[in-house]
Design a protein around this motif. Sequence first.
Motif, mmCIF file in Angstrom:
data_model
loop_
_atom_site.group_PDB
_atom_site.id
_atom_site.type_symbol
_atom_site.label_atom_id
_atom_site.label_comp_id
_atom_site.label_asym_id
_atom_site.label_seq_id
_atom_site.Cartn_x
_atom_site.Cartn_y
_atom_site.Cartn_z
ATOM 1 N N MET A 210 2.810 11.101 56.912
ATOM 2 C CA MET A 210 3.921 11.404 55.999
ATOM 3 C C MET A 210 3.445 11.274 54.558
ATOM 4 S SD MET A 210 7.647 9.538 55.845
ATOM 5 C CE MET A 210 8.770 9.905 54.512
ATOM 6 N N GLU A 211 3.669 12.317 53.782
ATOM 7 C CA GLU A 211 3.211 12.329 52.389
ATOM 8 C C GLU A 211 4.046 11.376 51.538
ATOM 9 O OE1 GLU A 211 2.470 15.558 48.783
ATOM 10 O OE2 GLU A 211 3.073 16.246 50.774
ATOM 11 N N HIS A 212 3.353 10.645 50.668
ATOM 12 C CA HIS A 212 4.039 9.677 49.811
ATOM 13 C C HIS A 212 4.920 10.398 48.791
ATOM 14 C CE1 HIS A 212 4.782 6.057 47.594
ATOM 15 N NE2 HIS A 212 4.266 6.563 46.490
ATOM 16 N N PHE A 213 6.181 9.966 48.708
ATOM 17 C CA PHE A 213 7.129 10.604 47.795
ATOM 18 C C PHE A 213 6.984 10.029 46.385
ATOM 19 C CE2 PHE A 213 11.390 10.464 45.760
ATOM 20 C CZ PHE A 213 11.549 11.821 45.564
ATOM 21 N N ILE A 214 6.903 10.924 45.408
ATOM 22 C CA ILE A 214 6.847 10.513 44.001
ATOM 23 C C ILE A 214 8.136 10.960 43.338
ATOM 24 C CG2 ILE A 214 5.605 10.704 41.810
ATOM 25 C CD1 ILE A 214 3.105 11.471 43.453
ATOM 26 N N VAL A 215 8.829 10.028 42.708
ATOM 27 C CA VAL A 215 10.106 10.383 42.074
ATOM 28 C C VAL A 215 9.863 11.391 40.951
ATOM 29 C CG1 VAL A 215 11.255 8.209 42.646
ATOM 30 C CG2 VAL A 215 9.977 8.392 40.512
ATOM 31 N N SER A 216 10.846 12.240 40.716
ATOM 32 C CA SER A 216 10.699 13.324 39.738
ATOM 33 C C SER A 216 10.423 12.810 38.330
ATOM 34 C CB SER A 216 11.956 14.196 39.731
ATOM 35 O OG SER A 216 12.131 14.825 40.970
ATOM 36 N N ALA A 217 11.001 11.654 37.983
ATOM 37 C CA ALA A 217 10.800 11.093 36.642
ATOM 38 C C ALA A 217 9.328 10.799 36.380
ATOM 39 C CB ALA A 217 11.631 9.820 36.458
ATOM 40 N N ARG A 218 8.570 10.449 37.441
ATOM 41 C CA ARG A 218 7.123 10.226 37.304
ATOM 42 C C ARG A 218 6.334 11.521 37.501
ATOM 43 N NH1 ARG A 218 5.000 6.078 41.288
ATOM 44 N NH2 ARG A 218 3.045 6.779 40.360
ATOM 45 N N LYS A 219 6.745 12.298 38.495
ATOM 46 C CA LYS A 219 6.022 13.526 38.830
ATOM 47 C C LYS A 219 6.041 14.526 37.686
ATOM 48 C CE LYS A 219 5.760 16.945 42.560
ATOM 49 N NZ LYS A 219 6.380 17.393 43.828
ATOM 50 N N TYR A 220 7.186 14.610 36.988
ATOM 51 C CA TYR A 220 7.337 15.583 35.905
ATOM 52 C C TYR A 220 7.380 14.911 34.535
ATOM 53 C CZ TYR A 220 8.201 18.875 39.653
ATOM 54 O OH TYR A 220 8.058 19.654 40.776
ATOM 55 N N ARG A 221 6.713 13.776 34.418
ATOM 56 C CA ARG A 221 6.617 13.117 33.111
ATOM 57 C C ARG A 221 5.799 14.021 32.184
ATOM 58 N NH1 ARG A 221 6.475 6.832 32.388
ATOM 59 N NH2 ARG A 221 7.027 6.788 30.193
ATOM 60 N N PRO A 222 6.257 14.244 30.962
ATOM 61 C CA PRO A 222 5.548 15.167 30.058
ATOM 62 C C PRO A 222 4.094 14.762 29.829
ATOM 63 C CG PRO A 222 7.696 14.582 29.152
ATOM 64 C CD PRO A 222 7.479 13.704 30.341
ATOM 65 N N GLN A 223 3.199 15.751 29.893
ATOM 66 C CA GLN A 223 1.775 15.514 29.657
ATOM 67 C C GLN A 223 1.326 16.057 28.305
ATOM 68 O OE1 GLN A 223 -0.057 13.617 31.829
ATOM 69 N NE2 GLN A 223 1.951 13.399 32.807
ATOM 70 N N ASN A 224 2.165 16.841 27.650
ATOM 71 C CA ASN A 224 1.875 17.324 26.299
ATOM 72 C C ASN A 224 3.197 17.517 25.562
ATOM 73 O OD1 ASN A 224 2.816 20.108 26.990
ATOM 74 N ND2 ASN A 224 0.974 20.072 28.280
ATOM 75 N N PHE A 225 3.109 17.745 24.272
ATOM 76 C CA PHE A 225 4.321 17.811 23.451
ATOM 77 C C PHE A 225 5.246 18.962 23.854
ATOM 78 C CE2 PHE A 225 1.858 15.373 20.097
ATOM 79 C CZ PHE A 225 2.629 14.220 20.223
ATOM 80 N N GLU A 226 4.669 20.045 24.398
ATOM 81 C CA GLU A 226 5.498 21.193 24.796
ATOM 82 C C GLU A 226 6.434 20.832 25.953
ATOM 83 O OE1 GLU A 226 2.137 21.464 24.322
ATOM 84 O OE2 GLU A 226 2.345 22.442 22.362
ATOM 85 N N ASP A 227 6.034 19.841 26.763
ATOM 86 C CA ASP A 227 6.841 19.455 27.925
ATOM 87 C C ASP A 227 8.000 18.527 27.569
ATOM 88 O OD1 ASP A 227 5.087 20.882 29.490
ATOM 89 O OD2 ASP A 227 3.882 19.140 30.062
ATOM 90 N N VAL A 228 7.971 17.940 26.382
ATOM 91 C CA VAL A 228 9.016 16.977 25.995
ATOM 92 C C VAL A 228 10.328 17.725 25.771
ATOM 93 C CG1 VAL A 228 9.720 15.226 24.314
ATOM 94 C CG2 VAL A 228 7.313 15.439 24.971
ATOM 95 N N VAL A 229 11.383 17.250 26.401
ATOM 96 C CA VAL A 229 12.681 17.938 26.366
ATOM 97 C C VAL A 229 13.548 17.409 25.217
ATOM 98 C CG1 VAL A 229 14.780 18.448 27.677
ATOM 99 C CG2 VAL A 229 12.599 18.205 28.865
ATOM 100 N N GLY A 230 14.077 18.332 24.423
ATOM 101 C CA GLY A 230 15.119 18.002 23.463
ATOM 102 C C GLY A 230 14.710 17.224 22.226
ATOM 103 N N GLN A 231 13.400 17.106 21.948
ATOM 104 C CA GLN A 231 12.945 16.354 20.768
ATOM 105 C C GLN A 231 12.029 17.220 19.902
ATOM 106 O OE1 GLN A 231 14.447 13.612 20.368
ATOM 107 N NE2 GLN A 231 15.039 12.952 22.406
ATOM 108 N N GLN A 232 12.415 18.481 19.738
ATOM 109 C CA GLN A 232 11.567 19.462 19.055
ATOM 110 C C GLN A 232 11.158 19.028 17.651
ATOM 111 O OE1 GLN A 232 11.286 22.633 20.833
ATOM 112 N NE2 GLN A 232 9.566 23.138 19.526
#
Length: 277
Positions: free
Chosen positions: A1-23
Amino acid sequence: MEHFIVSARKYRPQNFEDVVGQQAITNTLENAIRNNHLAQALLFTGPRGVGKTSCARILAKNINQQGVKVSEEEDFAFNIFELDAASNNSVDDIRSLTEQVRIPPQTGKYKVYIIDEVHMLSQAAFNAFLKTLEEPPAHAIFILATTEKHKIIPTILSRCQIFDFKRIGVLDAKNYLKIICEKENITAEDDALHIIAQKADGAMRDALSIFDRVVSFSGNKLTREAVTSNLNVLDYEAYFKATDLALENNIPELLLHFDSILEKGFDAHHFVIGFGA
């Protein structure tokens, strides 16, 4: 069974373009790095789950990469130091940090110190930190993050460049959830994502946590009914029915409808407030 990673960690921004709502903040930081105009002490403040620590990590990574050809594997991790002030809030912890600061980096130009929940530092720790923050070595950059700016002493605030992070807008949060749905092959109704974004109350991390919970409940198809049922929120159909009964002057049915809402565990005040939403 594959280990589940919560979305908050899996989709944590890796660059400034990924940051939501803080343009505005991400653009300012990118320009500051590009123009070599970055302050040596920065304070990121704002509500929980809006991207303060993520931006601090992205900034720390990008500072040393500017103007340097680096491989994909090189992230200058040895130059980034994170301190959780909630559990390391004594004067000895800060003295240990200030002793490290004097040592220049082995690779790259800067050593970056991220101090999370900085408002948790003791009064003595703040005082021990003052001199280093006022006159840091040329190779040191401090990024402080806090949810409670008012608890930080004014002498610390006056030595920092302050960035106020705002709560994430409902539309921004909903659009980001749409992107995640596409990546995870999840079909979601627009209303369902809108309710999740509203329930998160401006915190992207909370929105992702709620999203995971609802997906666990209803699988790969998110409907408005499933979301309202799982999150125990009042569907707008309840308000439409109440409004129709009031217009018809059918007071007995309206009171019975109101009673059924109370039986589901909803607060009467919450129901009345909902009419203005």
